[in-house]
Design a protein around this motif. Structure first.
Motif, mmCIF file in Angstrom:
data_model
loop_
_atom_site.group_PDB
_atom_site.id
_atom_site.type_symbol
_atom_site.label_atom_id
_atom_site.label_comp_id
_atom_site.label_asym_id
_atom_site.label_seq_id
_atom_site.Cartn_x
_atom_site.Cartn_y
_atom_site.Cartn_z
ATOM 1 N N ALA A 250 2.644 -4.058 9.903
ATOM 2 C CA ALA A 250 2.008 -3.534 11.107
ATOM 3 C C ALA A 250 1.357 -2.180 10.841
ATOM 4 O O ALA A 250 0.313 -1.847 11.424
ATOM 5 C CB ALA A 250 3.043 -3.412 12.225
ATOM 6 N N GLN A 251 1.954 -1.390 9.941
ATOM 7 C CA GLN A 251 1.378 -0.095 9.600
ATOM 8 C C GLN A 251 0.112 -0.240 8.763
ATOM 9 O O GLN A 251 -0.815 0.561 8.873
ATOM 10 C CB GLN A 251 2.391 0.747 8.833
ATOM 11 N N TYR A 252 0.108 -1.291 7.923
ATOM 12 C CA TYR A 252 -1.010 -1.463 7.001
ATOM 13 C C TYR A 252 -2.022 -2.498 7.495
ATOM 14 O O TYR A 252 -2.906 -2.904 6.740
ATOM 15 C CB TYR A 252 -0.503 -1.914 5.624
ATOM 16 N N ALA A 253 -1.898 -2.941 8.746
ATOM 17 C CA ALA A 253 -2.708 -4.064 9.229
ATOM 18 C C ALA A 253 -4.202 -3.797 9.109
ATOM 19 O O ALA A 253 -4.974 -4.692 8.736
ATOM 20 C CB ALA A 253 -2.344 -4.380 10.679
ATOM 21 N N GLU A 254 -4.632 -2.590 9.403
ATOM 22 C CA GLU A 254 -6.061 -2.292 9.364
ATOM 23 C C GLU A 254 -6.566 -2.102 7.939
ATOM 24 O O GLU A 254 -7.646 -2.571 7.581
ATOM 25 C CB GLU A 254 -6.349 -1.042 10.199
ATOM 26 N N GLN A 255 -5.782 -1.408 7.111
ATOM 27 C CA GLN A 255 -6.230 -1.135 5.744
ATOM 28 C C GLN A 255 -6.017 -2.320 4.810
ATOM 29 O O GLN A 255 -6.829 -2.559 3.915
ATOM 30 C CB GLN A 255 -5.492 0.088 5.181
ATOM 31 N N ASP A 256 -4.914 -3.050 4.995
ATOM 32 C CA ASP A 256 -4.583 -4.145 4.074
ATOM 33 C C ASP A 256 -3.980 -5.317 4.854
ATOM 34 O O ASP A 256 -2.763 -5.540 4.815
ATOM 35 C CB ASP A 256 -3.612 -3.654 3.004
ATOM 36 N N PRO A 257 -4.796 -6.075 5.588
ATOM 37 C CA PRO A 257 -4.260 -7.209 6.381
ATOM 38 C C PRO A 257 -3.632 -8.294 5.521
ATOM 39 O O PRO A 257 -2.814 -9.075 6.012
ATOM 40 C CB PRO A 257 -5.498 -7.730 7.126
ATOM 41 N N PRO B 263 0.823 -1.214 0.000
ATOM 42 C CA PRO B 263 0.000 0.000 0.000
ATOM 43 C C PRO B 263 0.857 1.264 0.000
ATOM 44 O O PRO B 263 2.004 1.250 0.446
ATOM 45 C CB PRO B 263 -0.805 -0.133 1.305
ATOM 46 N N GLN B 264 0.293 2.330 -0.491
ATOM 47 C CA GLN B 264 0.899 3.665 -0.539
ATOM 48 C C GLN B 264 1.983 3.781 -1.607
ATOM 49 O O GLN B 264 2.025 4.759 -2.346
ATOM 50 C CB GLN B 264 1.495 4.059 0.830
ATOM 51 N N TYR B 265 2.895 2.799 -1.702
ATOM 52 C CA TYR B 265 4.019 2.897 -2.634
ATOM 53 C C TYR B 265 3.836 2.014 -3.871
ATOM 54 O O TYR B 265 4.334 2.341 -4.941
ATOM 55 C CB TYR B 265 5.329 2.514 -1.943
ATOM 56 N N GLY B 266 3.187 0.875 -3.699
ATOM 57 C CA GLY B 266 2.952 -0.001 -4.832
ATOM 58 C C GLY B 266 4.108 -0.907 -5.199
ATOM 59 O O GLY B 266 4.187 -1.392 -6.332
ATOM 60 N N ARG B 267 5.037 -1.127 -4.268
ATOM 61 C CA ARG B 267 6.137 -2.056 -4.556
ATOM 62 C C ARG B 267 5.619 -3.490 -4.596
ATOM 63 O O ARG B 267 4.669 -3.841 -3.894
ATOM 64 C CB ARG B 267 7.245 -1.912 -3.507
ATOM 65 N N ASP B 268 6.274 -4.314 -5.411
ATOM 66 C CA ASP B 268 5.836 -5.698 -5.605
ATOM 67 C C ASP B 268 6.229 -6.552 -4.406
ATOM 68 O O ASP B 268 7.420 -6.663 -4.069
ATOM 69 C CB ASP B 268 6.471 -6.266 -6.879
ATOM 70 N N LEU B 269 5.243 -7.173 -3.757
ATOM 71 C CA LEU B 269 5.496 -7.955 -2.540
ATOM 72 C C LEU B 269 6.264 -9.235 -2.839
ATOM 73 O O LEU B 269 7.094 -9.661 -2.033
ATOM 74 C CB LEU B 269 4.172 -8.277 -1.843
ATOM 75 N N TYR B 270 6.024 -9.846 -3.981
ATOM 76 C CA TYR B 270 6.749 -11.062 -4.362
ATOM 77 C C TYR B 270 8.251 -10.789 -4.437
ATOM 78 O O TYR B 270 9.065 -11.528 -3.860
ATOM 79 C CB TYR B 270 6.223 -11.560 -5.703
ATOM 80 N N ALA B 271 8.636 -9.715 -5.111
ATOM 81 C CA ALA B 271 10.055 -9.377 -5.224
ATOM 82 C C ALA B 271 10.620 -8.965 -3.872
ATOM 83 O O ALA B 271 11.755 -9.333 -3.519
ATOM 84 C CB ALA B 271 10.241 -8.247 -6.241
ATOM 85 N N MET B 272 9.854 -8.210 -3.088
ATOM 86 C CA MET B 272 10.327 -7.790 -1.770
ATOM 87 C C MET B 272 10.558 -8.991 -0.860
ATOM 88 O O MET B 272 11.531 -9.031 -0.097
ATOM 89 C CB MET B 272 9.313 -6.833 -1.134
ATOM 90 N N LEU B 273 9.672 -9.988 -0.943
ATOM 91 C CA LEU B 273 9.812 -11.170 -0.100
ATOM 92 C C LEU B 273 11.030 -11.993 -0.495
ATOM 93 O O LEU B 273 11.808 -12.430 0.368
ATOM 94 C CB LEU B 273 8.546 -12.028 -0.179
ATOM 95 N N LEU B 274 11.245 -12.204 -1.781
ATOM 96 C CA LEU B 274 12.398 -12.989 -2.229
ATOM 97 C C LEU B 274 13.714 -12.331 -1.833
ATOM 98 O O LEU B 274 14.621 -12.985 -1.305
ATOM 99 C CB LEU B 274 12.349 -13.188 -3.748
ATOM 100 N N TYR B 275 13.810 -11.028 -2.067
ATOM 101 C CA TYR B 275 15.046 -10.324 -1.696
ATOM 102 C C TYR B 275 15.168 -10.182 -0.182
ATOM 103 O O TYR B 275 16.280 -10.157 0.358
ATOM 104 C CB TYR B 275 15.095 -8.952 -2.378
ATOM 105 N N GLY B 276 14.034 -10.067 0.502
ATOM 106 C CA GLY B 276 14.080 -10.021 1.963
ATOM 107 C C GLY B 276 14.551 -11.329 2.558
ATOM 108 O O GLY B 276 15.336 -11.350 3.517
ATOM 109 N N MET B 277 14.097 -12.451 1.993
ATOM 110 C CA MET B 277 14.591 -13.758 2.417
ATOM 111 C C MET B 277 16.083 -13.870 2.163
ATOM 112 O O MET B 277 16.835 -14.389 2.997
ATOM 113 C CB MET B 277 13.833 -14.865 1.662
ATOM 114 N N ARG B 278 16.521 -13.398 1.022
ATOM 115 C CA ARG B 278 17.942 -13.443 0.659
ATOM 116 C C ARG B 278 18.777 -12.682 1.691
ATOM 117 O O ARG B 278 19.799 -13.192 2.172
ATOM 118 C CB ARG B 278 18.112 -12.835 -0.732
ATOM 119 N N THR B 279 18.327 -11.480 2.047
ATOM 120 C CA THR B 279 19.056 -10.681 3.032
ATOM 121 C C THR B 279 19.093 -11.376 4.389
ATOM 122 O O THR B 279 20.153 -11.514 5.011
ATOM 123 C CB THR B 279 18.399 -9.295 3.170
ATOM 124 N N SER B 280 17.939 -11.811 4.870
ATOM 125 C CA SER B 280 17.841 -12.370 6.218
ATOM 126 C C SER B 280 18.543 -13.721 6.342
ATOM 127 O O SER B 280 19.272 -13.964 7.313
ATOM 128 C CB SER B 280 16.365 -12.505 6.619
#
Length: 326
Positions: free
Chosen positions: A285-292, A97-114
């Motif tokens: 956590a910021q978007y929990a109410e608008q986009d759970p 929400p708000q920015y429109g970044r792709d969650l699939y790409a964010m998750l894959l790269y986030g997994m890579r980082t973590s």
């Protein structure tokens, strides 16, 4: 002469490691969990390739970039268009929400980082804890006393709270307050702190195991035969502490991932625009109410990984020590 039991001839003369591998392959839960864990690391390594297949990346603001104005993904309130957080053929897991970044790409790269950050920290923690535990447990006396006091000293620091206080101090020393802290510096700071404040449990575990082993007959026999302390530790003691080391490793890695995620969630770990599991939960956590729905895919991925690694640890323990069966 009674006939040999089936399979006895195949097992005769096998090394303990080979026997462990045979027992582990019979544990379907352990094998499935090992495949899942390996798949996570492979997917993380292949994140650039997988995001190319989807045609997305974790940095593009699809909801604000004029290049994608012909394919709107956000409504006038900044919420994803469509169902389940904007899941579509272009955005497989939805969008932010708000920015429109792709969650699939964010998750894959986030997994890579973590995952790879946690793997490096866990290896350092294990090596440090094993070395210190072996030294204290084998030599005993004053050496063990001072090793114990140093361990107690480091245990007195609350790891996560200390890091929250430590990060701004280190940043002020090495980074100009008018500049953004580089990502590599944040990663290095997390690695050092989580390493320095994470080896004590491993050291205590190895020390207690070595204390019970150093008086055993095979160690005494090696000592009487004139073997050096290094050879005794390497040949006689270390192979007998492999089991607790491996089991502890399988528990420490997911715990380290959760620690890194907590630090990013608290705002002292990785920050924008670096993709990270913890940052995804902070955003969720910021978007929990608008986009759970934004939390669904990152949450499921983290639960599956932690659960699989913990079950894998149980399977490894049972494979080394069948008498400890669940």
């Amino acid at each position: 002469m009674p006939p040999a039991k089936p399979g006895a001839d195949q097992l005769a003369g096998r090394s303990p490691g080979r026997l462990m591998w045979i027992r582990f392959k019979r544990d379907r839960t352990g094998v499935v969990c090992a495949v899942i864990v390996l798949a996570y690391f492979v997917i993380s390594l292949a994140a650039p390739l997988l995001t190319k297949l989807s045609g997305t990346n974790p940095y593009t603001l699809y909801g604000q970039d004029p290049t994608y104005a012909d394919k709107p993904v956000l409504d006038e309130f900044g919420l994803p268009l469509g169902y389940l957080g904007g899941v579509s053929g272009d955005h497989w897991f939805g969008i932010e929400p708000q920015y429109g970044r792709d969650l699939y790409a964010m998750l894959l790269y986030g997994m890579r980082t973590s995952l790879f950050m946690a793997l490096g920290i866990t290896v350092l923690v294990m090596v440090t804890g094993v070395v210190i535990g072996l030294v204290g447990g084998y030599f005993g006396g004053r050496t063990d006393y001072w090793v114990g006091r140093v361990t107690d000293f480091f245990l007195s620091f609350p790891q996560q709270l200390f890091f929250i206080a430590f990060m701004p101090v280190v940043t002020s020393f090495f980074v100009d307050p008018r500049e953004e802290t580089p990502t590599y510096f944040r990663a290095l700071a997390m690695l050092i702190v989580l390493w320095l404040l994470g080896w004590m449990g491993m050291a205590r575990l190895v020390r207690s195991t070595v204390l019970s082993l150093r008086e055993r007959e095979f160690v005494e026999a090696a000592r009487v035969s004139g073997a050096s302390p290094w050879r005794i530790v390497r040949k006689e003691i270390l192979p007998n502490v492999v089991t607790p080391i491996l089991v502890q490793f399988t528990y420490t890695l997911p715990s380290t991932i959760l620690s890194i995620a907590f630090l990013s969630f608290a705002g002292v770990g990785f920050v924008e625009p670096t993709p990270d599991w913890g940052r995804l939960f902070a955003a969720g956590a910021q978007y929990a109410e608008q986009d759970p729905a934004f939390m669904f895919f990152p949450g499921v991925a983290l639960v599956i990984f932690v659960l699989s690694f913990n079950l894998l640890g149980d399977s490894v323990r049972d494979a080394f020590d069948p008498k400890s069966g669940r």
